[in-house]
Design a protein around this motif. Structure first.
Motif, PDB file in Angstrom:
ATOM      1  N   GLY A  12     -77.736 -18.066   2.014  1.00 59.84           N
ATOM      2  CA  GLY A  12     -78.515 -17.301   2.987  1.00 59.84           C
ATOM      3  C   GLY A  12     -78.341 -17.810   4.399  1.00 59.84           C
ATOM      4  N   GLU A  13     -78.280 -19.121   4.562  1.00 58.68           N
ATOM      5  CA  GLU A  13     -78.079 -19.705   5.891  1.00 58.68           C
ATOM      6  C   GLU A  13     -76.748 -19.258   6.478  1.00 58.68           C
ATOM      7  OE1 GLU A  13     -78.486 -23.914   5.275  1.00 58.68           O
ATOM      8  OE2 GLU A  13     -80.581 -23.713   4.652  1.00 58.68           O
ATOM      9  N   PHE A  14     -75.689 -19.278   5.665  1.00 56.83           N
ATOM     10  CA  PHE A  14     -74.378 -18.861   6.161  1.00 56.83           C
ATOM     11  C   PHE A  14     -74.304 -17.357   6.368  1.00 56.83           C
ATOM     12  CE2 PHE A  14     -73.243 -23.124   4.715  1.00 56.83           C
ATOM     13  CZ  PHE A  14     -72.568 -23.571   5.838  1.00 56.83           C
ATOM     14  N   GLN A  15     -75.003 -16.576   5.551  1.00 56.09           N
ATOM     15  CA  GLN A  15     -75.057 -15.125   5.762  1.00 56.09           C
ATOM     16  C   GLN A  15     -75.739 -14.821   7.096  1.00 56.09           C
ATOM     17  OE1 GLN A  15     -73.748 -12.561   4.105  1.00 56.09           O
ATOM     18  NE2 GLN A  15     -74.634 -11.084   5.519  1.00 56.09           N
ATOM     19  N   ALA A  16     -76.879 -15.473   7.349  1.00 54.17           N
ATOM     20  CA  ALA A  16     -77.597 -15.260   8.609  1.00 54.17           C
ATOM     21  C   ALA A  16     -76.720 -15.665   9.793  1.00 54.17           C
ATOM     22  CB  ALA A  16     -78.904 -16.052   8.615  1.00 54.17           C
ATOM     23  N   ALA A  17     -76.081 -16.828   9.718  1.00 55.83           N
ATOM     24  CA  ALA A  17     -75.227 -17.286  10.814  1.00 55.83           C
ATOM     25  C   ALA A  17     -74.095 -16.294  11.071  1.00 55.83           C
ATOM     26  CB  ALA A  17     -74.660 -18.668  10.501  1.00 55.83           C
TER      27      ALA A  17
END
Length: 128
Positions: A12-17
């Motif tokens: 999720g962190e990498f998707q948001a970034a």
């Protein structure tokens, strides 16, 4: 394959970034208390972001509509400026300021509240 909660959160962190970068928001992944991303908006403002992730919606007996459910912690002073809620099944996200979040441990969104149009509105509201 069953993913750990840590793997789901990291995805999720990498998707948001990725979504933020595609909107001209420079992101740095960090591991600080209550903050996952440091963001610099196109206007030069700096914003801290806490990312919460779920794999997909769930249906509950009390309601017929599927809902995305997120566990929320560390709301308040010293926490992130913005909370980002990522639905991995669609790649869509929603944003709320820390002041808009109620002091609860769980935040739920009806599945229809995750759309490209709403995501775009949130990004313009919180990251520009």
């Amino acid at each position: 394959m069953e993913l750990s909660n840590q793997a789901i959160g990291r995805a999720g962190e990498f998707q948001a970034a990725s979504v933020f970068e595609l909107h001209g928001v420079v992101t740095t992944h960090v591991d600080v208390n209550g903050v996952d991303l440091w963001c610099e908006t196109p206007s030069g403002r700096r914003v801290t972001v806490q990312v919460k992730t779920t794999r997909g919606p769930k249906s509950y007996k009390s309601t017929r509509r599927p809902r995305y459910t997120f566990q929320v912690h560390n709301i308040g002073p010293g926490g992130a400026d913005v909370y980002c809620f990522v639905a991995l099944d669609t790649g869509l996200l929603r944003l709320l300021s820390s002041g808009e979040l109620p002091k609860m441990r769980t935040k739920c969104f009806a599945a229809e509240k995750f759309s490209t149009a709403l995501m775009e509105e949130d990004i313009k509201r919180y990251l520009y």
